[in-house]
Design a protein around this motif. Sequence first.
Motif, PDB file in Angstrom:
ATOM      1  N   GLN A   1      -6.586  -0.933  -5.142  1.00  0.00           N
ATOM      2  CA  GLN A   1      -7.537   0.093  -5.939  1.00  0.00           C
ATOM      3  C   GLN A   1      -7.117   1.268  -5.795  1.00  0.00           C
ATOM      4  OE1 GLN A   1     -11.100  -1.691  -4.636  1.00  0.00           O
ATOM      5  NE2 GLN A   1     -11.285  -2.925  -6.185  1.00  0.00           N
ATOM      6  N   ALA A   2      -6.825   1.943  -4.674  1.00  0.00           N
ATOM      7  CA  ALA A   2      -6.549   3.302  -4.542  1.00  0.00           C
ATOM      8  C   ALA A   2      -5.076   3.576  -5.233  1.00  0.00           C
ATOM      9  CB  ALA A   2      -6.289   3.501  -2.880  1.00  0.00           C
TER      10      ALA A   2
ATOM     11  N   LEU B   1       3.343   7.580   0.812  1.00  0.00           N
ATOM     12  CA  LEU B   1       3.524   7.747  -0.525  1.00  0.00           C
ATOM     13  C   LEU B   1       2.256   8.102  -1.522  1.00  0.00           C
ATOM     14  CD1 LEU B   1       6.383   5.357  -1.284  1.00  0.00           C
ATOM     15  CD2 LEU B   1       6.518   7.736  -0.840  1.00  0.00           C
ATOM     16  N   ARG B   2       1.091   8.456  -0.649  1.00  0.00           N
ATOM     17  CA  ARG B   2      -0.132   8.724  -1.391  1.00  0.00           C
ATOM     18  C   ARG B   2      -0.212   9.729  -2.107  1.00  0.00           C
ATOM     19  NH1 ARG B   2      -4.142   7.423   3.770  1.00  0.00           N
ATOM     20  NH2 ARG B   2      -2.256   8.682   4.812  1.00  0.00           N
ATOM     21  N   ALA B   3       0.545  10.920  -1.915  1.00  0.00           N
ATOM     22  CA  ALA B   3       0.299  12.059  -2.708  1.00  0.00           C
ATOM     23  C   ALA B   3       1.185  12.204  -3.812  1.00  0.00           C
ATOM     24  CB  ALA B   3       0.620  13.314  -1.590  1.00  0.00           C
ATOM     25  N   SER B   4       2.378  11.067  -3.589  1.00  0.00           N
ATOM     26  CA  SER B   4       3.469  11.099  -4.785  1.00  0.00           C
ATOM     27  C   SER B   4       2.988   9.948  -5.754  1.00  0.00           C
ATOM     28  CB  SER B   4       4.496  10.586  -4.026  1.00  0.00           C
ATOM     29  OG  SER B   4       5.085  11.616  -3.014  1.00  0.00           O
ATOM     30  N   LEU B   5       1.967   9.363  -5.756  1.00  0.00           N
ATOM     31  CA  LEU B   5       1.648   8.221  -6.669  1.00  0.00           C
ATOM     32  C   LEU B   5       1.730   8.720  -8.070  1.00  0.00           C
ATOM     33  CD1 LEU B   5      -0.871   6.028  -4.821  1.00  0.00           C
ATOM     34  CD2 LEU B   5       1.449   5.469  -5.173  1.00  0.00           C
ATOM     35  N   GLY B   6       1.272   9.930  -8.321  1.00  0.00           N
ATOM     36  CA  GLY B   6       1.197  10.408  -9.856  1.00  0.00           C
ATOM     37  C   GLY B   6       2.574  10.645 -10.353  1.00  0.00           C
ATOM     38  N   LYS B   7       3.609  10.547  -9.558  1.00  0.00           N
ATOM     39  CA  LYS B   7       5.098  10.630 -10.179  1.00  0.00           C
ATOM     40  C   LYS B   7       5.399   9.593 -10.906  1.00  0.00           C
ATOM     41  CE  LYS B   7       6.287  14.347  -6.824  1.00  0.00           C
ATOM     42  NZ  LYS B   7       7.153  14.684  -5.841  1.00  0.00           N
TER      43      LYS B   7
ATOM     44  N   ALA C   1       0.891  -1.251   0.102  1.00  0.00           N
ATOM     45  CA  ALA C   1      -0.032   0.013  -0.076  1.00  0.00           C
ATOM     46  C   ALA C   1       0.809   1.052  -0.117  1.00  0.00           C
ATOM     47  CB  ALA C   1      -0.988  -0.146   1.221  1.00  0.00           C
ATOM     48  N   ALA C   2       0.316   2.305  -0.540  1.00  0.00           N
ATOM     49  CA  ALA C   2       1.020   3.765  -0.391  1.00  0.00           C
ATOM     50  C   ALA C   2       1.192   4.089   1.082  1.00  0.00           C
ATOM     51  CB  ALA C   2       0.133   4.569  -1.014  1.00  0.00           C
ATOM     52  N   LYS C   3       0.448   3.593   1.969  1.00  0.00           N
ATOM     53  CA  LYS C   3       0.484   3.883   3.552  1.00  0.00           C
ATOM     54  C   LYS C   3       0.293   2.705   4.229  1.00  0.00           C
ATOM     55  CE  LYS C   3       0.665   6.064   7.504  1.00  0.00           C
ATOM     56  NZ  LYS C   3       2.218   5.783   8.023  1.00  0.00           N
ATOM     57  N   ILE C   4       1.094   1.894   4.715  1.00  0.00           N
ATOM     58  CA  ILE C   4       0.923   0.584   5.491  1.00  0.00           C
ATOM     59  C   ILE C   4       0.782   0.931   6.826  1.00  0.00           C
ATOM     60  CG2 ILE C   4       1.725  -1.733   5.713  1.00  0.00           C
ATOM     61  CD1 ILE C   4       3.335  -1.664   3.224  1.00  0.00           C
ATOM     62  N   GLY C   5      -0.594   0.471   7.214  1.00  0.00           N
ATOM     63  CA  GLY C   5      -0.861   0.387   8.693  1.00  0.00           C
ATOM     64  C   GLY C   5      -0.976   1.790   9.234  1.00  0.00           C
TER      65      GLY C   5
END
Length: 267
Positions: A228-229, A200-206, A125-129
Amino acid sequence: MSQAAFQLTTQRGDFRVAIDGDPAAPALILSNSLGTTLEMWAPQVAALSGRHRLIRYDTRGHGGSSVTPGPYSFDDLGQDALAVLDALQVEQAAFCGISMGGHTGLWLGVHAGQRFDAIAVCNSAAKIGNEQAWRERAAMVRIGGAAGMQELANSAPGRWFTEGFVSANPEVVRRAQHGIARIDPEGYAACCEALATSDLRASLGKILTPTLLLAGENDPVTTVADAQAMQAGISGAQLATVPASHLSNLEVPQAFNQAVLDFLAST
């Protein structure tokens, strides 16, 4: 061509590495989950090394790799993967990681995507736990030492595998438990701290590298919804699910291998 695991000296310390397959084949580097070593990939070696130069390594703090004092960050763990490739003189590779290793793959996609032809992010996940839980676990194993690691090993099957797999495959489960019990407490705690702070949720677009997001349908740790997110944030990312819990590469190796090979072939 296969060889025993060996110590590789890099600019960022010594890492325990194993290499399988044709040295001239395209490189594929595998990154392990928290509390495991490169041996976790045993069910993948024959399938993946048929088409790739397969590079496995123990993450910092794990197995035979450097155990430096924590906390670690994913800047550390991502740069470590690049250092392994540099030391092996591999300019371009594909990447596959599971859980913590998958999150390392996301970091590499954000910060060093040009080095990779394809990135498979599995059971991650982009943020785990959440931060507090990771910090509590880090403190528990630092205080508890080997006994704390054994306590984690005792509870690991419920996080890692479905109930049916645990009852039907006691030997696989026992090996996984034995592995986590032997991880250095400081190395484990320091990786927990990396997981506590990385988002890393805000960085996925990179991420512009072709990306596979592989999820276990029964994974309570990193869910299909998490995959999915990530897919929503990464342009063109592929999503695959397999009938497994968190360590899907051990629970359903054939389905896992096929999903990864199909993805790599498509890129």
